[in-house]
Design an enzyme around this catalytic site. Structure first.
Site, PDB file in Angstrom:
ATOM      1  CB  VAL A  20       0.463   6.482   1.992  1.00 29.27           C
ATOM      2  CG1 VAL A  20      -0.034   5.243   2.709  1.00 29.27           C
ATOM      3  CG2 VAL A  20       1.869   6.852   2.470  1.00 29.27           C
ATOM      4  N   GLY A  21       1.829   7.434  -1.160  1.00 27.17           N
ATOM      5  CA  GLY A  21       2.260   8.586  -1.938  1.00 27.17           C
ATOM      6  C   GLY A  21       3.002   9.617  -1.108  1.00 27.17           C
ATOM      7  N   GLY A  22       3.037  10.841  -1.615  1.00 33.20           N
ATOM      8  CA  GLY A  22       3.711  11.932  -0.919  1.00 33.20           C
ATOM      9  C   GLY A  22       2.732  12.725  -0.070  1.00 33.20           C
TER      10      GLY A  22
ATOM     11  CE1 TYR B  59       9.680  24.753   2.414  1.00 26.93           C
ATOM     12  CE2 TYR B  59       7.450  23.892   2.546  1.00 26.93           C
ATOM     13  CZ  TYR B  59       8.714  23.862   1.994  1.00 26.93           C
ATOM     14  OH  TYR B  59       9.015  22.943   1.020  1.00 26.93           O
TER      15      TYR B  59
ATOM     16  CB  VAL C  42       8.494  21.034   4.834  1.00 27.40           C
ATOM     17  CG1 VAL C  42       9.549  21.957   5.398  1.00 27.40           C
ATOM     18  CG2 VAL C  42       9.120  19.743   4.317  1.00 27.40           C
TER      19      VAL C  42
ATOM     20  CB  CYS D 173      15.860  43.393 -16.560  1.00 27.52           C
ATOM     21  SG  CYS D 173      17.604  43.806 -16.515  1.00 27.52           S
TER      22      CYS D 173
ATOM     23  CG  LEU E 282       6.003  13.829   6.009  1.00 29.86           C
ATOM     24  CD1 LEU E 282       5.026  13.955   7.178  1.00 29.86           C
ATOM     25  CD2 LEU E 282       6.983  12.682   6.252  1.00 29.86           C
TER      26      LEU E 282
ATOM     27  CG  LEU F 178      -1.826   1.250   1.372  1.00 32.00           C
ATOM     28  CD1 LEU F 178      -2.661   1.486   0.126  1.00 32.00           C
ATOM     29  CD2 LEU F 178      -2.727   1.112   2.591  1.00 32.00           C
TER      30      LEU F 178
END
Length: 679
Positions: A324-326, A332, A330, A538, A328, A322
């Site tokens: 759960v991907g990303g 900041y 931070v 610029c 998690l 299984l």
């Protein structure tokens, strides 16, 4: 964005000012109530919130870095930068701390180990690093090396990333694939070559899991599998009904870019069953977005995914993993809230909730719990990179008290002077509007020829003096009217930074991502200036005018120290700022706006003697960035030489001038694209 209390919060904590007019005309600043300390700087820049356990301030007022967290020594960042500069490595400079990378992997695995022990979870955790987060070779190779004790794998989201992963991960001994091998998760769009390559590497001992994200990929994989005679390890990516939060909240739901709906997942099961390959389906994957700030969203998602997992197992699929991907997050801004630049949970909370929810769902369904996988890239890579840059100069709003007005001056100037002298805490809002109106009238009178240039300059000086005095009053008030909210930014200094926002922190420009920014030295002294940062490009967007503030708010100015000019120098003494937590996505997404290239990069690793410079990656030269846009440095130099010869023949240039121009031109082509400070 900033609320009504924006101005009142600006630096009330820095010092208390006596606003009692001494002569009826000027508001004088008296001595601070207390001496400025490093603790004041810690509170002001919230370093303990976003920086622990890696960043702090020492007694000398310099930032310190503890790459191994609480377990190792620390480095003075200002002294480190000075030592690197002595090696002729210029700023801006990206410093990567390899030990922080190792520590992040250890912490993530330790959190899941504790959660597994706490809940008696009868399986293991196998993390993978999503290469898209930071594809640079030294980063990926270090992650694979540091991840070996944990069978930490890689996730590829494209064919180029698959090439990196296959060559960087070590296959099993003797080419024998087994479950102790680091995993290779194959996500993203796939063609025949992608799938064929992934399948063939199982012969080398790799363990690629091909995640089906579109039904077409299933049919293509089955065809290639039959042709090669290699059974695939398959997964499906589910579009969850659970809604994400923040900038990436649209990564899930029915209209998400990737993944299969529940009816489509059932089609996969049916097709595999009819092909006699249902045992190849082993993994369920989902992703609800990057930088998830609220733990409640994580809980809802894992609850839904757990139910899909057990239902697939009941249908006869050989469910083993299984993912759960990303997501998690931070912290900041250090506020520990569900603000988009923060998170209201820690890494242990994250692991606990995933483990507990999956175990409960599997126990209720009497299904064997899966091997747990996460693709935590941001939480692993962010902390290890610090961008250090110098300030080249500043532009200030005039703040000197104006000379008294005499009765012979133009009426509009006398009105501005009267407004200035009458400002106090009772009428500062009215005075702000009056001053603005008089300034506009002065410009109109000038445009029609009724004011001279000197008189217009005098009007502008008086206007800025009014604004400065009004701002001093406003900073002491508990409530500031809405129409004065922008005054702090209007009066802010502009500090010119030796960097390109578009190259080094593109998310700051593109999606208003917040990063901690602060001086890396002089932190034992009060930062009395308020400023914004302007980069070298610029482009009017080449600036940073949003900074972290207390508890999930944003402020429009950054507290900075006045630049120091010594011994008659026209350029300031070195003043270095650091931008922290920039290790995820920023480097690879940077662009060549105005042809500012990659910065110098050093990899620092702790050693018994202090530290070693593990790697040095030199930043782009002008020749290199010109080649990216199809220019030949040799051809350009030859063109300038020919033009110099023509100018010599026409007596428009001396030989000495032509040689100096050619030398400067050729030398510049070999140099760093950024500026060299100093006279």
């Amino acid at each position: 964005m900033a609320g009504k209390t924006q101005l009142k919060k600006q630096e009330k904590q820095l010092s208390q000012l006596d606003l009692t007019p001494s002569d009826g005309n000027n508001l004088e600043k008296v001595a601070p109530v207390k001496h400025w300390s490093i603790e004041d700087s810690e509170n002001l820049y919230r370093i303990q919130g976003w920086g622990e356990p890696y960043f702090s301030i020492n007694a000398a007022g310099n930032i310190t870095v503890s790459p191994q967290g609480e377990r190792g020594g620390s480095l003075d960042l200002y002294e480190l930068v000075s030592a690197i500069k002595r090696r002729n490595i210029g700023l801006p400079l990206l410093i990567r701390f390899s030990d922080i990378l190792e520590d992040r992997i250890e912490r993530l695995n330790a959190c899941f180990s504790r959660a597994i022990a706490r809940y008696n979870y009868p399986n293991v955790y196998r993390g993978v690093y999503p290469i898209k987060c930071n594809q640079h070779r030294h980063i990926v190779e270090s992650l694979v090396r540091f991840g070996k004790p944990y069978q930490f794998g890689l996730e590829a989201g494209s064919k180029p990333e698959l090439m990196i992963a296959l060559a960087t991960l070590e296959p099993a001994l003797n080419g024998k694939n087994d479950k102790t091998q680091p995993l290779l998760i194959c996500n993203g769009y796939k063609d025949k070559e992608y799938i064929e390559t992934a399948l063939l590497t199982t012969r080398l001992g790799h363990r690629p899991l091909i995640v089906i994200e579109q039904l077409e990929e299933l049919y293509l994989t089955l065809r290639v599998s039959r042709q090669l005679g290699i059974a695939p390890h398959l997964g499906v990516r589910a579009k969850l009904g659970t809604k994400g939060v923040g900038r990436w909240g649209c990564s899930t739901g029915d209209r998400a870019k990737f993944g299969l709906t529940v009816p489509e997942i059932l089609t996969v099961v049916t097709e595999l069953e009819q092909a006699g390959m249902l045992d190849c389906l082993q993994l369920l994957h989902y992703h609800i977005g990057s930088q998830i700030s609220a733990i409640s969203v994580i809980k809802d998602a894992i609850r839904e995914a757990s139910q899909i997992y057990v239902e697939l197992a009941k249908l006869g699929a050989n469910m083993t993993y299984l993912d759960v991907g990303g997501g998690l997050g931070v912290d900041y801004d250090g506020s520990k809230t569900n603000f988009y630049a923060s998170k209201n949970y820690n890494m242990q909370n994250y692991a606990n909730d995933i483990v507990a929810e999956v175990k409960e769902a599997c126990e209720d369904a009497q299904i064997s719990p899966p091997i747990l996988i996460s693709e935590s890239g941001r939480a692993i890579a962010s902390h290890q990179s610090v961008l250090v840059f110098d300030i080249l100069g500043s532009s200030e709003v005039p703040q000197n008290p104006p000379d008294p007005c005499n009765g012979k001056e133009h009426l509009i100037l006398r009105n501005l002077w009267e407004t200035y002298t009458g400002i106090d805490e009772r009428n500062y809002q009215e005075a702000y509007h009056d001053a603005g109106q008089f300034k506009e009238e002065a410009i109109s009178l000038f445009n029609f020829g009724y004011l001279s240039l000197k008189e217009r300059a005098r009007a502008e000086q008086l206007y800025w003096a009014c604004c400065h005095k009004i701002l001093q009053v406003a900073r002491q008030e508990d409530y500031v009217p809405d129409d004065l909210e922008d005054l702090e930014q209007i009066m802010a200094s502009i500090y010119y930074a030796n960097l390109s926002v578009f190259q080094s922190v593109p998310d700051s420009w593109a999606i208003d991502q917040l990063f901690p920014i602060m001086p890396i030295h002089r932190l034992d002294r009060e930062p009395t200036q308020r400023g914004i940062l302007a980069d070298l490009t610029c482009d009017s967007d080449g600036k940073i005018a949003q900074f972290i503030d207390l508890r999930g708010d944003i402020k429009s100015v950054l507290e900075l120290h006045p630049l120091e000019y010594k011994n008659g120098k026209h350029s300031p003494e070195p003043y270095y700022l650091g931008m922290f937590l920039v290790g995820a996505y920023q480097e690879i997404m940077g662009n060549l706006h105005n042809l500012f290239g990659d910065t110098n990069v050093v990899h620092i690793q702790m050693s018994p003697k202090g530290y070693d410079i593990e790697y040095l990656v030199k930043g782009d030269t002008i020749t290199e960035v010109l080649s990216y846009v199809q220019y030949s440095a040799e051809d350009l130099l030859e063109r300038i030489r020919l033009r110099c010869e023509q100018a010599l023949q026409e007596n428009r240039m001396t030989v000495e001038e032509s040689q100096l121009l050619l030398q400067d031109y050729e030398r510049s082509l070999r140099r760093y694209t950024y500026l060299v400070g100093g006279d």
